[in-house]
Design a protein around this motif. Structure first.
Motif, PDB file in Angstrom:
ATOM      1  N   LEU A 101      11.271  -0.382   8.936  1.00 24.42           N
ATOM      2  CA  LEU A 101      10.902  -1.554   8.134  1.00 24.42           C
ATOM      3  C   LEU A 101       9.566  -1.341   7.430  1.00 24.42           C
ATOM      4  O   LEU A 101       9.387  -1.757   6.275  1.00 24.42           O
ATOM      5  CB  LEU A 101      10.822  -2.793   9.025  1.00 24.42           C
ATOM      6  N   ALA A 102       8.622  -0.679   8.096  1.00 22.85           N
ATOM      7  CA  ALA A 102       7.312  -0.445   7.491  1.00 22.85           C
ATOM      8  C   ALA A 102       7.427   0.425   6.245  1.00 22.85           C
ATOM      9  O   ALA A 102       6.795   0.146   5.212  1.00 22.85           O
ATOM     10  CB  ALA A 102       6.372   0.204   8.506  1.00 22.85           C
ATOM     11  N   VAL A 103       8.204   1.477   6.323  1.00 24.04           N
ATOM     12  CA  VAL A 103       8.386   2.356   5.154  1.00 24.04           C
ATOM     13  C   VAL A 103       9.065   1.605   4.020  1.00 24.04           C
ATOM     14  O   VAL A 103       8.632   1.687   2.856  1.00 24.04           O
ATOM     15  CB  VAL A 103       9.201   3.601   5.550  1.00 24.04           C
ATOM     16  N   LEU A 104      10.102   0.854   4.339  1.00 26.70           N
ATOM     17  CA  LEU A 104      10.830   0.113   3.313  1.00 26.70           C
ATOM     18  C   LEU A 104       9.930  -0.888   2.602  1.00 26.70           C
ATOM     19  O   LEU A 104       9.855  -0.919   1.364  1.00 26.70           O
ATOM     20  CB  LEU A 104      12.018  -0.616   3.960  1.00 26.70           C
ATOM     21  N   PHE A 105       9.210  -1.706   3.366  1.00 29.94           N
ATOM     22  CA  PHE A 105       8.359  -2.724   2.752  1.00 29.94           C
ATOM     23  C   PHE A 105       7.141  -2.115   2.059  1.00 29.94           C
ATOM     24  O   PHE A 105       6.677  -2.631   1.045  1.00 29.94           O
ATOM     25  CB  PHE A 105       7.911  -3.740   3.810  1.00 29.94           C
ATOM     26  N   GLY A 106       6.619  -1.027   2.599  1.00 27.64           N
ATOM     27  CA  GLY A 106       5.461  -0.399   1.983  1.00 27.64           C
ATOM     28  C   GLY A 106       5.750   0.082   0.575  1.00 27.64           C
ATOM     29  O   GLY A 106       4.950  -0.123  -0.348  1.00 27.64           O
ATOM     30  N   LEU A 107       6.909   0.713   0.387  1.00 27.48           N
ATOM     31  CA  LEU A 107       7.265   1.212  -0.936  1.00 27.48           C
ATOM     32  C   LEU A 107       7.647   0.077  -1.882  1.00 27.48           C
ATOM     33  O   LEU A 107       7.216   0.043  -3.046  1.00 27.48           O
ATOM     34  CB  LEU A 107       8.426   2.207  -0.808  1.00 27.48           C
ATOM     35  N   ALA A 108       8.440  -0.868  -1.390  1.00 26.65           N
ATOM     36  CA  ALA A 108       8.930  -1.942  -2.262  1.00 26.65           C
ATOM     37  C   ALA A 108       7.820  -2.893  -2.685  1.00 26.65           C
ATOM     38  O   ALA A 108       7.668  -3.211  -3.876  1.00 26.65           O
ATOM     39  CB  ALA A 108      10.040  -2.713  -1.548  1.00 26.65           C
ATOM     40  N   VAL A 109       7.027  -3.341  -1.738  1.00 22.96           N
ATOM     41  CA  VAL A 109       5.989  -4.326  -2.054  1.00 22.96           C
ATOM     42  C   VAL A 109       4.873  -3.695  -2.885  1.00 22.96           C
ATOM     43  O   VAL A 109       4.329  -4.328  -3.798  1.00 22.96           O
ATOM     44  CB  VAL A 109       5.433  -4.949  -0.759  1.00 22.96           C
ATOM     45  N   GLY A 110       4.529  -2.442  -2.586  1.00 23.13           N
ATOM     46  CA  GLY A 110       3.516  -1.766  -3.384  1.00 23.13           C
ATOM     47  C   GLY A 110       3.906  -1.681  -4.844  1.00 23.13           C
ATOM     48  O   GLY A 110       3.085  -1.913  -5.743  1.00 23.13           O
ATOM     49  N   ALA A 111       5.183  -1.354  -5.108  1.00 23.13           N
ATOM     50  CA  ALA A 111       5.653  -1.260  -6.493  1.00 23.13           C
ATOM     51  C   ALA A 111       5.664  -2.621  -7.181  1.00 23.13           C
ATOM     52  O   ALA A 111       5.377  -2.720  -8.385  1.00 23.13           O
ATOM     53  CB  ALA A 111       7.059  -0.655  -6.519  1.00 23.13           C
ATOM     54  N   LEU A 112       5.948  -3.685  -6.431  1.00 23.50           N
ATOM     55  CA  LEU A 112       6.001  -5.024  -7.025  1.00 23.50           C
ATOM     56  C   LEU A 112       4.610  -5.595  -7.299  1.00 23.50           C
ATOM     57  O   LEU A 112       4.446  -6.413  -8.205  1.00 23.50           O
ATOM     58  CB  LEU A 112       6.765  -5.970  -6.088  1.00 23.50           C
ATOM     59  N   LEU A 138      -8.444  -2.622  -6.973  1.00 32.20           N
ATOM     60  CA  LEU A 138      -7.072  -2.846  -6.509  1.00 32.20           C
ATOM     61  C   LEU A 138      -6.109  -1.753  -6.937  1.00 32.20           C
ATOM     62  O   LEU A 138      -5.169  -1.417  -6.198  1.00 32.20           O
ATOM     63  CB  LEU A 138      -6.573  -4.207  -6.991  1.00 32.20           C
ATOM     64  N   HIS A 139      -6.291  -1.171  -8.120  1.00 34.75           N
ATOM     65  CA  HIS A 139      -5.398  -0.097  -8.556  1.00 34.75           C
ATOM     66  C   HIS A 139      -5.443   1.081  -7.583  1.00 34.75           C
ATOM     67  O   HIS A 139      -4.423   1.745  -7.355  1.00 34.75           O
ATOM     68  CB  HIS A 139      -5.783   0.359  -9.965  1.00 34.75           C
ATOM     69  N   LEU A 140      -6.598   1.318  -7.030  1.00 39.83           N
ATOM     70  CA  LEU A 140      -6.713   2.383  -6.027  1.00 39.83           C
ATOM     71  C   LEU A 140      -6.291   1.897  -4.642  1.00 39.83           C
ATOM     72  O   LEU A 140      -5.614   2.612  -3.900  1.00 39.83           O
ATOM     73  CB  LEU A 140      -8.157   2.886  -5.987  1.00 39.83           C
ATOM     74  N   ARG A 141      -6.666   0.686  -4.300  1.00 41.10           N
ATOM     75  CA  ARG A 141      -6.457   0.164  -2.942  1.00 41.10           C
ATOM     76  C   ARG A 141      -4.981   0.096  -2.580  1.00 41.10           C
ATOM     77  O   ARG A 141      -4.606   0.351  -1.426  1.00 41.10           O
ATOM     78  CB  ARG A 141      -7.079  -1.234  -2.858  1.00 41.10           C
ATOM     79  N   LEU A 142      -4.117  -0.227  -3.524  1.00 46.76           N
ATOM     80  CA  LEU A 142      -2.694  -0.373  -3.229  1.00 46.76           C
ATOM     81  C   LEU A 142      -2.024   0.953  -2.869  1.00 46.76           C
ATOM     82  O   LEU A 142      -0.922   0.952  -2.303  1.00 46.76           O
ATOM     83  CB  LEU A 142      -1.964  -1.020  -4.410  1.00 46.76           C
ATOM     84  N   LEU A 143      -2.669   2.081  -3.178  1.00 38.81           N
ATOM     85  CA  LEU A 143      -2.115   3.369  -2.788  1.00 38.81           C
ATOM     86  C   LEU A 143      -2.059   3.519  -1.269  1.00 38.81           C
ATOM     87  O   LEU A 143      -1.283   4.325  -0.745  1.00 38.81           O
ATOM     88  CB  LEU A 143      -2.945   4.506  -3.392  1.00 38.81           C
ATOM     89  N   GLY A 144      -2.858   2.772  -0.563  1.00 38.73           N
ATOM     90  CA  GLY A 144      -2.863   2.846   0.896  1.00 38.73           C
ATOM     91  C   GLY A 144      -1.938   1.872   1.587  1.00 38.73           C
ATOM     92  O   GLY A 144      -1.869   1.853   2.822  1.00 38.73           O
ATOM     93  N   LEU A 145      -1.196   1.053   0.818  1.00 41.14           N
ATOM     94  CA  LEU A 145      -0.366   0.014   1.432  1.00 41.14           C
ATOM     95  C   LEU A 145       0.687   0.562   2.392  1.00 41.14           C
ATOM     96  O   LEU A 145       0.829   0.039   3.507  1.00 41.14           O
ATOM     97  CB  LEU A 145       0.286  -0.842   0.337  1.00 41.14           C
ATOM     98  N   PRO A 146       1.473   1.604   2.038  1.00 38.34           N
ATOM     99  CA  PRO A 146       2.451   2.106   3.016  1.00 38.34           C
ATOM    100  C   PRO A 146       1.806   2.586   4.305  1.00 38.34           C
ATOM    101  O   PRO A 146       2.336   2.357   5.399  1.00 38.34           O
ATOM    102  CB  PRO A 146       3.124   3.261   2.258  1.00 38.34           C
ATOM    103  N   GLY A 147       0.650   3.235   4.202  1.00 34.40           N
ATOM    104  CA  GLY A 147      -0.038   3.670   5.409  1.00 34.40           C
ATOM    105  C   GLY A 147      -0.502   2.505   6.257  1.00 34.40           C
ATOM    106  O   GLY A 147      -0.419   2.539   7.488  1.00 34.40           O
ATOM    107  N   ALA A 148      -0.983   1.436   5.606  1.00 34.77           N
ATOM    108  CA  ALA A 148      -1.419   0.250   6.343  1.00 34.77           C
ATOM    109  C   ALA A 148      -0.266  -0.383   7.102  1.00 34.77           C
ATOM    110  O   ALA A 148      -0.424  -0.824   8.250  1.00 34.77           O
ATOM    111  CB  ALA A 148      -2.046  -0.756   5.384  1.00 34.77           C
ATOM    112  N   LEU A 149       0.905  -0.445   6.495  1.00 43.78           N
ATOM    113  CA  LEU A 149       2.053  -1.067   7.152  1.00 43.78           C
ATOM    114  C   LEU A 149       2.593  -0.201   8.288  1.00 43.78           C
ATOM    115  O   LEU A 149       3.054  -0.724   9.312  1.00 43.78           O
ATOM    116  CB  LEU A 149       3.145  -1.349   6.124  1.00 43.78           C
ATOM    117  N   LEU A 150       2.556   1.108   8.120  1.00 49.19           N
ATOM    118  CA  LEU A 150       2.927   1.977   9.236  1.00 49.19           C
ATOM    119  C   LEU A 150       1.988   1.757  10.419  1.00 49.19           C
ATOM    120  O   LEU A 150       2.423   1.731  11.575  1.00 49.19           O
ATOM    121  CB  LEU A 150       2.890   3.438   8.795  1.00 49.19           C
TER     122      LEU A 150
END
Length: 451
Positions: A101-112, A138-150
């Motif tokens: 679930l973390a991988v799925l949401f990290g990629l989807a929400v980051g793109a949205l 924020l443009h840089l910060r969102l690159l870490g979203l999948p890692g944060a969710l993992l």
């Protein structure tokens, strides 16, 4: 009353609570420490807009991260109940569910999130310079979203499996790397607001890589196996998704309050939004410290529910509750006697300091008011009763906006009054729900065990 006294005097429960709480308190305290370092570094940059940009950018980034906090909370309850029932196959399977679930949401929400950034920043009504720097952050910060969710998913499983030291290691790796790179990128290399964002991204990804390695080691010696056949059936996902849905709604409502505090503060002025950000760092320091005890409640209560042991459940609540009250009083006294020093440590901008000082009494009151919601959150997370948490939060949000409307003529004092009302109603609502469940004798019945 005698049952409560007996529960408090049960020394093994004190040892269990602190064995889990101490590593979690230490790890949780690293999270607001990162926010303090971010604010302190930005607060010593040349312009007020730099601190405001970090405050606004952090508030916007918190929208997806905190909204997806169910990846941690939902995982903890199911892992704790599986451990209490001695079902190692379920414990292994919950881990994989959370990571997927973390991988799925990290990629989807980051793109949205990327196309929504201009609109979200615009809601803050900030100055053009502050808007530009917030967007850069924020443009840089969102690159870490999948890692944060993992990291959320991994921490949730470690807490539920009563591996608090591993959770501590995970957060230490994440946050100490963040802090070290923050100082290097901003104070050493002069990268400004963008350096703060890059340091956070690097910390999140380093933490997730370490956590995956630690998770593999943790299951290596366990009995059972991952139930791949069950993972292919939606019926096996339904309990976890149902709880996560309710926690998601609850977290969205909670985030709406914090976002509103930032938004309404920004509309009052740049100095006000910056001052409120510094004061809210005090709340985060309090919350993450007391949440260490709440994390112990999650693990121990979930374990007791999985084992269907009402006596262990009562003991965990009483012992953790008593220490939580003591801790909240300590935090209140800290802000009463050292509030000015707390603000001064974070910034040398005189206009921000002067804007923050009048609201320190509100900050001092918050720990004693908010402690009960933290403790009871732990109970409901361990019990995987997401719907009760959702309903209590919705009532509390209504109280916040109603109070904010009534006190709209009081400026920032009215905003802090509404926030206190929110925390008060939150604790009362959860207390009422827990009392009703207790009267039905439903905490440790079969219907409460959902894994």
């Amino acid at each position: 009353m005698s049952a409560l006294v007996d529960a408090w005097h049960h020394r093994p429960t004190h040892r269990q609570v602190w064995a889990l709480a101490v590593p979690m308190i230490l790890s949780n305290l690293t999270v607001p420490l990162v926010a303090l370092v971010d604010s302190a570094v930005a607060g010593h940059l040349p312009q007020t807009q730099d601190l405001g940009a970090v405050a606004i950018g952090s508030a916007v980034y918190a929208l997806p991260v905190w909204s997806l906090g169910f990846l941690r909370m939902g995982t903890t309850g199911f892992a704790a109940q599986a451990l209490g029932a001695n079902d190692m196959t379920a414990l292994r399977t919950v881990q994989w569910q959370a990571l997927m679930l973390a991988v799925l949401f990290g990629l989807a929400v980051g793109a949205l999130m990327y196309p929504l950034l201009p609109w979200l920043i615009a809601q803050m009504h900030s100055t053009p310079l502050q808007t530009t720097r917030s967007m850069d952050y924020l443009h840089l910060r969102l690159l870490g979203l999948p890692g944060a969710l993992l990291n959320y998913a991994l921490a949730g499983w470690f807490i539920g499996a009563q591996r608090a030291r591993t959770t501590l290691s995970l957060l230490l790796v994440t946050n100490l790397i963040n802090i070290a790179l923050n100082l290097l990128f901003v104070l050493g290399l002069g990268w400004g607001v963008q350096g703060i964002a890059l340091a956070s991204v690097a910390g999140e990804w380093c933490g997730s890589l370490y956590g995956l390695w630690a998770a593999r080691r943790a299951v290596h010696g366990l009995a059972g196996h991952v139930d791949w056949a069950a993972l292919r059936q939606f019926s096996h996902w339904r309990p976890l998704l149902s709880v996560n849905r309710d926690i998601f709604i609850r977290t969205l409502a909670l985030e709406a309050v914090f976002f509103s505090v930032s938004l309404l503060g920004a509309r009052i002025g740049d100095s006000t939004v910056a001052a409120n950000a510094l004061l809210l760092n005090g709340l985060m320091l309090t919350a993450f410290g007391l949440d260490g005890l709440a994390n112990a409640v999650e693990a121990l209560c979930g374990h007791a529910i999985g084992a269907r042991d009402p006596l262990a459940l009562r003991r965990a609540l009483v012992v953790a509750g008593g220490w939580s009250l003591i801790g909240s009083i300590g935090y209140a006294l800290l802000f009463v006697f050292a509030g000015h020093e707390f603000v001064n440590l974070q910034t040398n901008l005189s206009e921000v300091r002067e804007a923050a000082y009048p609201y320190l009494p509100w900050l001092a009151a918050l720990p004693v008011v908010a402690v009960w919601s933290y403790l009871l959150d732990g109970l409901f997370i361990g019990a995987t009763r997401g719907s009760d948490m959702r309903n209590a939060m919705l009532v509390s949000v209504i109280a916040f906006f109603f109070t904010a409307w009534l006190a709209r003529g009081l400026g920032n004092h009215g905003l802090w009054m509404a926030f206190i009302a929110f925390m008060l109603v939150r604790g009362v609502s959860l207390g009422w729900a827990s009392w009703k469940i207790h009267r039905r004798g439903a905490w440790t019945t079969a219907s409460a065990v959902n894994f």
